[in-house]
Scaffold this motif. Structure first.
Motif, short mmCIF file in Angstrom:
data_model
loop_
_atom_site.label_atom_id
_atom_site.label_comp_id
_atom_site.label_asym_id
_atom_site.label_seq_id
_atom_site.Cartn_x
_atom_site.Cartn_y
_atom_site.Cartn_z
N VAL A 50 0.83 -1.21 0.00
CA VAL A 50 0.00 0.00 0.00
C VAL A 50 0.87 1.26 0.00
N MET A 51 1.92 1.26 0.77
CA MET A 51 2.77 2.45 0.87
C MET A 51 3.51 2.76 -0.42
N LYS A 52 3.73 1.77 -1.26
CA LYS A 52 4.42 1.98 -2.53
C LYS A 52 3.51 2.62 -3.58
N ARG A 53 2.22 2.46 -3.43
CA ARG A 53 1.26 2.92 -4.43
C ARG A 53 0.76 4.32 -4.12
N THR A 54 0.32 5.01 -5.17
CA THR A 54 -0.25 6.35 -4.98
C THR A 54 -1.76 6.35 -5.20
N ASN A 55 -2.23 5.49 -6.08
CA ASN A 55 -3.67 5.44 -6.38
C ASN A 55 -4.17 4.01 -6.27
N PHE A 56 -5.47 3.90 -5.94
CA PHE A 56 -6.10 2.60 -5.85
C PHE A 56 -7.45 2.66 -6.55
N SER A 57 -7.74 1.63 -7.31
CA SER A 57 -9.06 1.54 -7.94
C SER A 57 -10.06 1.13 -6.85
N PRO A 58 -11.34 1.32 -7.10
CA PRO A 58 -12.34 0.88 -6.11
C PRO A 58 -12.23 -0.62 -5.80
N ASN A 59 -11.95 -1.43 -6.82
CA ASN A 59 -11.79 -2.87 -6.60
C ASN A 59 -10.57 -3.17 -5.73
N GLU A 60 -9.49 -2.44 -5.95
CA GLU A 60 -8.29 -2.64 -5.15
C GLU A 60 -8.55 -2.23 -3.69
N MET A 61 -9.25 -1.12 -3.51
CA MET A 61 -9.59 -0.68 -2.15
C MET A 61 -10.42 -1.74 -1.45
N GLN A 62 -11.38 -2.29 -2.14
CA GLN A 62 -12.24 -3.31 -1.57
C GLN A 62 -11.42 -4.54 -1.18
N ALA A 63 -10.48 -4.93 -2.02
CA ALA A 63 -9.63 -6.08 -1.74
C ALA A 63 -8.71 -5.82 -0.54
N ILE A 64 -8.18 -4.61 -0.45
CA ILE A 64 -7.31 -4.25 0.67
C ILE A 64 -8.09 -4.28 1.97
N VAL A 65 -9.27 -3.70 1.98
CA VAL A 65 -10.10 -3.69 3.18
C VAL A 65 -10.50 -5.11 3.57
N ALA A 66 -10.81 -5.93 2.59
CA ALA A 66 -11.16 -7.32 2.87
C ALA A 66 -9.97 -8.06 3.49
N GLU A 67 -8.78 -7.81 2.95
CA GLU A 67 -7.59 -8.45 3.50
C GLU A 67 -7.31 -7.98 4.92
N LEU A 68 -7.48 -6.71 5.17
CA LEU A 68 -7.32 -6.20 6.53
C LEU A 68 -8.32 -6.86 7.48
#
Length: 73
Positions: A50-68
């Protein structure tokens, strides 16, 4: 900060940084006390990605939140 060693302080730091970076609306859902050192390596991997990236698509955000969510104790 040395994040190579699992500790409650490092978990709390990474969670706070993730909340800030992702500009999460429901920050109460991500309480550092909900995470343990048992999944430290997975949390650290997610944090570095996450810290390496600057932008996230809605699908990526959803996947990150799910992983958390799956990493919560």
């Amino acid at each position: 900060m040395d994040l190579s060693t699992p500790s409650k302080e490092n978990v709390a730091y990474m969670i706070e940084q993730l909340k800030e970076k992702l500009r999460m609306v429901n920050v109460d859902a991500m309480n550092a006390d909900s995470f343990t050192e048992n999944n430290y390596e997975d949390l650290y991997d997610l944090y570095t990605m996450v810290m390496k990236r600057t932008n996230f698509s809605p699908n990526e955000m959803q996947a990150i939140v799910a992983e958390l969510g799956s990493l919560r104790a």
